[in-house]
Design a protein around this motif. Structure first.
Motif, short mmCIF file in Angstrom:
data_model
loop_
_atom_site.label_atom_id
_atom_site.label_comp_id
_atom_site.label_asym_id
_atom_site.label_seq_id
_atom_site.Cartn_x
_atom_site.Cartn_y
_atom_site.Cartn_z
N ARG A 36 2.82 -2.14 6.76
CA ARG A 36 2.12 -2.97 6.27
C ARG A 36 1.87 -3.34 7.45
O ARG A 36 1.92 -4.22 8.06
CB ARG A 36 2.29 -3.54 4.94
CG ARG A 36 2.90 -5.12 5.12
CD ARG A 36 2.96 -5.72 3.79
NE ARG A 36 4.35 -6.09 4.46
CZ ARG A 36 4.49 -7.93 3.95
NH1 ARG A 36 3.07 -8.20 3.48
NH2 ARG A 36 5.07 -8.59 4.49
N SER A 62 11.95 -2.50 4.07
CA SER A 62 10.76 -2.00 2.96
C SER A 62 10.46 -3.38 2.17
O SER A 62 9.23 -3.48 2.28
CB SER A 62 11.22 -0.39 1.99
OG SER A 62 9.81 -0.44 1.19
N ASN A 63 11.90 -3.97 2.17
CA ASN A 63 11.52 -5.55 1.60
C ASN A 63 9.89 -6.17 2.51
O ASN A 63 8.67 -6.46 2.12
CB ASN A 63 12.40 -6.18 1.58
CG ASN A 63 12.94 -5.88 0.30
OD1 ASN A 63 12.45 -5.29 -0.39
ND2 ASN A 63 14.33 -6.53 0.20
N GLY A 102 7.17 -3.14 3.88
CA GLY A 102 6.47 -1.71 2.03
C GLY A 102 5.21 -2.27 2.11
O GLY A 102 4.69 -3.30 2.42
N VAL A 103 4.56 -1.41 1.77
CA VAL A 103 3.05 -1.97 1.28
C VAL A 103 3.46 -2.01 -0.70
O VAL A 103 3.88 -1.20 -1.42
CB VAL A 103 2.24 -0.58 1.30
CG1 VAL A 103 0.63 -0.92 0.63
CG2 VAL A 103 1.87 0.08 3.07
N SER A 104 3.36 -3.38 -0.74
CA SER A 104 3.28 -3.10 -2.30
C SER A 104 1.30 -3.15 -2.67
O SER A 104 1.16 -3.60 -2.27
CB SER A 104 3.90 -4.68 -2.73
OG SER A 104 3.24 -4.90 -4.19
N LEU A 105 1.73 -2.16 -3.95
CA LEU A 105 0.29 -1.89 -4.42
C LEU A 105 -0.36 -3.35 -5.40
O LEU A 105 -1.39 -4.04 -4.93
CB LEU A 105 -0.16 -0.81 -5.31
CG LEU A 105 0.43 0.99 -4.38
CD1 LEU A 105 0.07 1.78 -5.45
CD2 LEU A 105 -0.99 0.91 -3.85
N ASP A 106 0.50 -4.35 -6.03
CA ASP A 106 0.58 -5.26 -6.08
C ASP A 106 -0.15 -6.42 -5.76
O ASP A 106 -1.18 -6.95 -5.54
CB ASP A 106 1.15 -6.11 -6.89
CG ASP A 106 2.11 -5.23 -8.15
OD1 ASP A 106 1.39 -4.60 -9.03
OD2 ASP A 106 3.32 -5.37 -8.70
N GLU A 107 0.24 -6.27 -4.66
CA GLU A 107 0.06 -6.93 -3.36
C GLU A 107 -1.66 -7.14 -2.77
O GLU A 107 -2.34 -7.87 -2.45
CB GLU A 107 0.68 -7.17 -2.69
CG GLU A 107 1.11 -8.55 -1.02
CD GLU A 107 2.19 -8.31 -0.21
OE1 GLU A 107 3.12 -9.18 0.07
OE2 GLU A 107 1.89 -6.93 0.39
N ALA A 118 -3.70 -5.48 -4.06
CA ALA A 118 -4.75 -5.75 -5.31
C ALA A 118 -4.91 -6.81 -5.55
O ALA A 118 -6.25 -7.25 -5.12
CB ALA A 118 -4.13 -5.16 -6.74
#
Lengths: 466, 297
Positions: free
Chosen positions: A39, A421-422, A425-430, A432
């Motif tokens: 990310r 990943s932690n 990685g891309v978090s969709l929540d973040e 958003a």
């Protein structure tokens, strides 16, 4: 800087930074499932303020950089573990195939042909002149020889399919090396550009791609990565042969060894086969040159041991016509290499079987003596059945250790990948949350501009009357 | 700010899924094969020990088959010698009759003829074969007893004997040479019979001939005991082998087998775990904050 136009330009800087941030967010969302994508985040800072007399005015916001969230140490640990896991995986999948050839419970092993062979002599001892029992001895001997031949052929064919795999892996390694060298070149150039233009992160994107290639490469062969100047990397194999140095890549070559018929790996003219480890290639070579080769040599020793001891006892006896006994099996080669592949029955006439220990045709004591070789120690100090069960337990232990190792490495790898990943990685929540945050900021800046516009209108009306 | 957690749970759940699938496969294989060791690597020591047990079991089958064929051979020998003993007893009866001083020479000649026919019957008994093999030829592969032109019988076999494996480390002698069975020197069955018949024909005193014939009969009866004993010993050995086989099979079951209840309960457990992981994986990632944002107007 004061004044209405100053306010507009401050709001404008906000708009353009928010736009850039939204674009990064959008890119993150788009790459949510891209393998190897790390990310990206935006680094923003306050623009240099201006001093007007005693007062300091802000001048808006500046985009410092777009950064790819990378953890180089973690990446290299993953590459390392990936390489070890690929090695044990390819070793394991080969040795599992080998193991199925010696599965006596499902009837594929040598135990039953071994027992049948010695027991055919035990039968013959009860009726030494019986032609049908003599035929049975020849059949059992033939079955034993065929079983050794087939096992040996199967092992050789697994080995040669591994040769093909090694060759194809090596050409993949070469293509990856040259791609990595190309990326090195581009990254070197991009780093120069990026330092000139802070909003550009071409190098980060290219590094993502390169680390993905290194990941793939380490799955093929153990690779060591060292960072050099200008963001470039050097890639060497585990034994130190250079694959990539800066913008140069170095090819590995394959050649077939004329004596063994097996593919060897060369780097700059040096045979590095036995010193390669890690990755698919490491596992293939380990399975081929240690695993299978070990099983084959145990089979050779066993085949030669059986042939030698049965031949010696046959020579001590007499055939049905009272002539001195002939060898039942062909003489195994010197040093036993190839004994299993070449094992064959030496006689076709059942009356030539040396069942007698005197010249009396009806004597069966030599047949009995041969039957009892079943529990007599061969040259290796073990009886034939014990030698064979040692082979099976050795093989079983190797496979079982490799399975345990492979499982453990798999867990470590999964854990490292999760850790990666932690962080990366891309978090969709973040994303958003970012989306809302930047959208609101953008709307606010836009509102500032429309406010300034209405102020300007007010000023204009002051001048124009009406 | 707290530690960022892995936003991508698929990786983790994939690893879990493949693990549970493997457990399920193993359990299924155990149920369908009834074995806990399906490849050597499942338990290398047990697999190797099982090879030893399998080879012992194969040997027991071989011993059993040896016992069957050797017993049949010994039984034929035994019954042949029973017949021989009967014939010799008959010859002794005739000889005793011939010892009666009131008999005419014609009567004695008749008895001599009967004794000669007993002799030829005995020769054919002594040449008995079992599955093409002469029982009383020692280890020679020839017809052991030949009647010569002068009526005497000579032994063409040898003094060798054969043995067969009937249990681990045990061999039994499967035959006696014909020379031993039918006697040597004055106790030779055929010499004694010839002597008796010629004595009767010449009208001489049969006492010596009868003594020799009795000695020959005693010898044959004694030899018959070997056959009878051997057959009954083999029956005992067979019983021992049967027990051994049961023991080895149970040993084998302990090494590589699995009881059905355990196997099925393992399978059920694996299935339950897998279902749980599957349903959990199905829940992952269905929603994110994006689902709750109003659509842009």
């Amino acid at each position: 800087m004061g004044g209405l136009s100053g306010i507009t330009s401050i709001a404008l800087s906000g708009l353009s930074v928010d736009e850039a941030a939204l674009s990064v967010t959008s890119n993150n969302i788009a790459n949510v499932n891209t393998p190897g994508y790390a990310r990206e985040t935006v680094e923003v800072a306050q623009s240099t303020p201006v001093n007007m007399g005693q007062i300091t005015y802000g001048t808006g916001v500046t985009l410092q950089s777009v950064q790819s969230v990378q953890d180089h140490i973690l990446n290299s640990r993953i590459a390392d573990e990936n390489s070890q896991q690929s090695q044990s995986q390819s070793y394991l999948s080969t040795m599992t195939q080998v193991e199925t050839m010696f599965n006596d419970d499902s009837g594929t092993g040598l135990q039953s042909v071994l027992s049948s062979f010695y027991n055919s002599y035990s039968s013959l001892a009860t009726d030494p002149t019986s032609t049908s029992l003599r035929e049975s001895v020849l059949t059992a001997a033939q079955n034993l020889a065929t079983a050794f031949n087939q096992d040996s052929t199967n092992l050789e064919s697994i080995s040669s399919s591994m040769d093909q795999q090694v060759s194809s892996d090596v050409s993949q390694v070469n293509s990856l090396s040259s791609q990595i060298a190309q990326l090195n070149t581009q990254i070197g150039q991009a780093n120069a550009t990026d330092s000139a233009d802070s909003s550009s992160d071409t190098a980060g994107t290219l590094e993502d791609q390169r680390s993905q290639l290194v990941q793939t490469l380490s799955g093929l062969v153990g690779a060591q990565v060292n960072q050099t100047s200008n963001g470039m990397i050097t890639v060497t194999t585990s034994n130190g042969s250079v694959l990539v140095a800066g913008d140069q890549s170095y090819k590995l070559d394959t050649e077939t060894d004329p004596t063994t018929g097996h593919v060897q790996v060369y780097s700059q003219g040096t045979n590095i086969t036995s010193s390669l480890s890690g990755g698919d290639i490491g596992g293939l070579i380990q399975a081929r040159d240690q695993g299978i080769s070990g099983v084959l040599s145990q089979l050779d020793t066993l085949a030669a041991g059986i042939s030698d001891s049965v031949n010696a006892q046959s020579e001590a006896g007499y055939d049905m016509s009272g002539n001195p006994g002939q060898d039942l099996f062909t003489t195994p080669p010197e040093g036993n290499s190839g004994a299993a592949a070449g094992m064959a029955v030496n006689i076709t006439d059942p009356s030539l079987i040396a069942a007698a220990s005197t010249s009396a045709a009806g004597d069966g004591s030599n047949a009995l003596a041969i039957a009892k070789l079943q529990s007599a120690a061969l040259a290796n100090g073990q009886s034939p059945v014990d030698s064979y069960s040692t082979l099976v337990s050795t093989l079983g232990n190797e496979v079982s250790e490799a399975t345990t190792e492979n499982t453990a490495q798999g867990l470590v790898l999964t854990q490292l990948q999760q850790q990666q990943s932690n962080e990366c990685g891309v978090s969709l929540d973040e994303e958003a949350v970012n989306l809302i945050q930047y959208q609101q900021a953008y709307e606010a800046s836009a509102r500032v501009i429309s406010t300034v516009q209405s102020l300007i209108n007010t000023v204009m009306q002051m001048g124009g009357g009406s | 700010m707290s530690i960022r957690v892995n936003p991508n749970l698929y990786l983790e759940s994939l690893a879990d899924l493949s693990q549970t699938r493997e457990a399920e496969n193993t359990a299924l294989q155990q149920v369908s094969t009834g074995l806990s060791v399906n490849t050597p690597s499942d338990n290398p020591a047990a697999a190797a020990a099982n090879i030893g047990v399998q080879s012992e079991l194969a040997n027991i089958d071989q011993y059993t088959s040896n016992i069957t064929s050797v017993s049949a051979q010994l039984q034929v020998g035994n019954s042949t010698l029973s017949s021989a003993v009967n014939l010799l007893n008959q010859a002794i009866t005739y000889g005793t009759q011939g010892g009666d001083s009131n008999l005419t020479q014609a009567n004695k000649d008749t008895l001599a003829t009967q004794i000669q026919s007993i002799q030829s019957e005995l020769v054919s008994l002594a040449n008995t074969t079992y599955q093409g093999q002469y029982l009383f030829a020692g280890t020679a592969n020839v017809q052991p007893f030949q009647t010569n032109a002068d009526g005497s019988v000579s032994y063409e076999g040898d003094e060798g004997t054969n043995s067969a494996e009937v249990s681990p480390g045990t061999e039994v002698q499967t035959s006696l040479p014909g020379s031993q069975v039918f006697g040597a020197g004055s106790a030779n069955v055929f010499t004694a019979l010839t002597q008796l018949s010629t004595t009767l024909q010449s009208g001489g005193d049969v006492t010596t001939a009868m003594a020799n014939l009795n000695a020959a009969l005693n010898n044959v009866s004694n030899q018959q005991v070997f056959y009878g004993n051997a057959v009954s010993n083999l029956q005992n050995t067979q019983t021992y082998l049967n027990n051994d086989k049961v023991e080895l099979s149970s040993q084998q079951n302990n090494l590589v087998g699995i009881n059905t209840d355990t196997a099925i309960s393992n399978l059920e457990q694996a299935e339950t775990t897998r279902q749980a992981v599957l349903s959990a994986a199905g829940q992952i990632g269905q929603v994110s904050l994006l689902n709750y944002l109003p659509a842009p107007s």
